[in-house]
Design a protein around this motif. Sequence first.
Motif, PDB file in Angstrom:
ATOM      1  N   PHE A 138     -38.070  -5.277  16.714  1.00  0.00           N
ATOM      2  CA  PHE A 138     -38.653  -5.779  15.470  1.00  0.00           C
ATOM      3  C   PHE A 138     -39.903  -6.592  15.774  1.00  0.00           C
ATOM      4  N   ALA A 139     -41.023  -6.230  15.138  1.00  0.00           N
ATOM      5  CA  ALA A 139     -42.253  -6.994  15.357  1.00  0.00           C
ATOM      6  C   ALA A 139     -42.097  -8.371  14.715  1.00  0.00           C
ATOM      7  N   PRO A 140     -42.707  -9.391  15.309  1.00  0.00           N
ATOM      8  CA  PRO A 140     -42.608 -10.726  14.692  1.00  0.00           C
ATOM      9  C   PRO A 140     -43.255 -10.702  13.305  1.00  0.00           C
ATOM     10  N   PRO A 141     -42.559 -11.196  12.305  1.00  0.00           N
ATOM     11  CA  PRO A 141     -43.102 -11.121  10.944  1.00  0.00           C
ATOM     12  C   PRO A 141     -44.127 -12.213  10.659  1.00  0.00           C
ATOM     13  N   ARG A 142     -44.969 -11.940   9.662  1.00  0.00           N
ATOM     14  CA  ARG A 142     -45.875 -12.981   9.166  1.00  0.00           C
ATOM     15  C   ARG A 142     -45.228 -13.658   7.968  1.00  0.00           C
ATOM     16  N   GLU A 143     -45.560 -14.909   7.777  1.00  0.00           N
ATOM     17  CA  GLU A 143     -44.985 -15.646   6.640  1.00  0.00           C
ATOM     18  C   GLU A 143     -45.649 -15.194   5.332  1.00  0.00           C
ATOM     19  N   LEU A 144     -44.839 -14.942   4.336  1.00  0.00           N
ATOM     20  CA  LEU A 144     -45.363 -14.536   3.032  1.00  0.00           C
ATOM     21  C   LEU A 144     -46.075 -15.704   2.363  1.00  0.00           C
ATOM     22  N   THR A 145     -47.228 -15.417   1.762  1.00  0.00           N
ATOM     23  CA  THR A 145     -47.875 -16.444   0.945  1.00  0.00           C
ATOM     24  C   THR A 145     -47.178 -16.459  -0.421  1.00  0.00           C
ATOM     25  N   VAL A 146     -47.423 -17.503  -1.182  1.00  0.00           N
ATOM     26  CA  VAL A 146     -46.804 -17.576  -2.517  1.00  0.00           C
ATOM     27  C   VAL A 146     -47.300 -16.414  -3.384  1.00  0.00           C
ATOM     28  N   ALA A 147     -48.580 -16.065  -3.242  1.00  0.00           N
ATOM     29  CA  ALA A 147     -49.107 -14.933  -4.029  1.00  0.00           C
ATOM     30  C   ALA A 147     -48.383 -13.641  -3.643  1.00  0.00           C
ATOM     31  N   GLN A 148     -48.105 -13.465  -2.356  1.00  0.00           N
ATOM     32  CA  GLN A 148     -47.379 -12.259  -1.920  1.00  0.00           C
ATOM     33  C   GLN A 148     -45.941 -12.261  -2.438  1.00  0.00           C
TER      34      GLN A 148
END
Length: 430
Positions: A138-148
């Motif tokens: 599993f690739a390290p995930p990016r944190e979701l922004t509030v808009a996302q």
Amino acid sequence: MPATSALNVAKPLTLPCGVTVKNRFYKSAMNEALAGRDCAPTEEHVKLYHRWAMGGAGVLVTGNVMVDRTQLGEPGNVAIEDERDLNMLRRWAKAGTCNGAHCWMQINHPGRQSPATINPHPYAPSAGALDGDYARFFAPPRELTVAQIHDIVRRFAATSGIAKKAGFTGVEIHAAHGYLINQFLSPLDNRRTDEYGGSLENRARFLFEVVAAVREAVGPKFPVAVKINSSDVPIAAKVNAPDGVPGGFDEEESIWVIQRLADMGVDLIDISGGTLEKPVIQTTTGAKEDERRGVYFTAFAQRIKGMVDTPIALTGGFRSASDMETALESGITQMIGIARPLVVRPNLPNLIMYGNWRAPVRLPWVTTGIKALDKAFGGVLVISWFELQMNRIGRGKEPDPRIGGMRALLFVLKQHGMGALAPRRRKGHQ
Ligand SMILES: Cc1cc2nc3c(=O)[nH]c(=O)nc-3n(C[C@H](O)[C@H](O)[C@H](O)COP(=O)(O)O)c2cc1C
């Protein structure tokens, strides 16, 4: 075959939204793995769901359908973002609703639980690589922004609206098994410090926003179900250490969320759970394990009995008519969630209701015949075997329990390439 059955499992159930389902068989979601690279439903979906609908279940829940085609949980997922596949969706829904069955679309976003082979750029509530054996898959995930986050809420609603337009008769929001909504609920996965992290109320905000948006999209008279973990505490750990693993989404938290979902007017709560070291459907031991474990999550179902009026579908481990009748009689569940046995016997509901079938369904012990391979591909092996059988039914063939694990592995390899052999769920989840 007599036209009626005196069994509890044959009785209709009216949901809070006013819709009545004809009996208590709730075919649980199973990713069919039948879509191609375009993530569109196929002729095989149509045939498979026609077969299940004719088999007598009251509700058929589809395999998880993703709200974003760049964010898949498994190879072969259907994804619906817009109406490009409406015609095929209509045929799928029509097949799944023949014979008086309901067909509900399960809607999902995998979050970080999206294997690197199919998604090099996953998102999650919080960034940070996984620990443990499966980390490399599993690739390290990016944190979701509030808009996302807001965009994903909108996507759940859009997919639900398209499902309704296509003729599906309900939706199930997937908040279990370690996928995105479950990641938000989990204090281990969700380390945000904004309004979507921290307190349980904040961690559950994403789920509640999804439920509200979906309800808005489908209206008040359309079934909306939620599949949720009784806790993220592993089943194996529960057996060994009843207090479970500290820090995870636990039973107390799950009960609070379920009560709030009931207040929001959800039509059904599908109770499931995750595991830690040995995910429940990733073992190869079949009937032997079933005999040992019995029906899953019954203690939790007993705990919440009477706490909410919302119908419950308890899912996992139902293999015999007597277990189903006992569970319904005791009032711990109103629907019988059942997955793998319906692959082996697609007409099990009819057999039980009208054919006097009383024997337990015995799931096979799936093996390649080579211990090291079984160990290396344990989880994928079982899933692959069930995918192969669903594929057979989708092509108008009978399921064939004699097929071995090696053939199942070769089958998924041919269907989906090397990506098929990566773990489908990160360790710790069903
Ligand atoms: C091949 C396969 C695919 C599955 N895919 C999903 C899925 O898409 N969504 C979901 O909520 N559960 C999924 N599950 C889990 C089942 O819905 C169910 O919770 C689990 O198999 C336990 O029920 P059972 O003992 O009746 O099989 C899947 C299970 C299998 C075997």
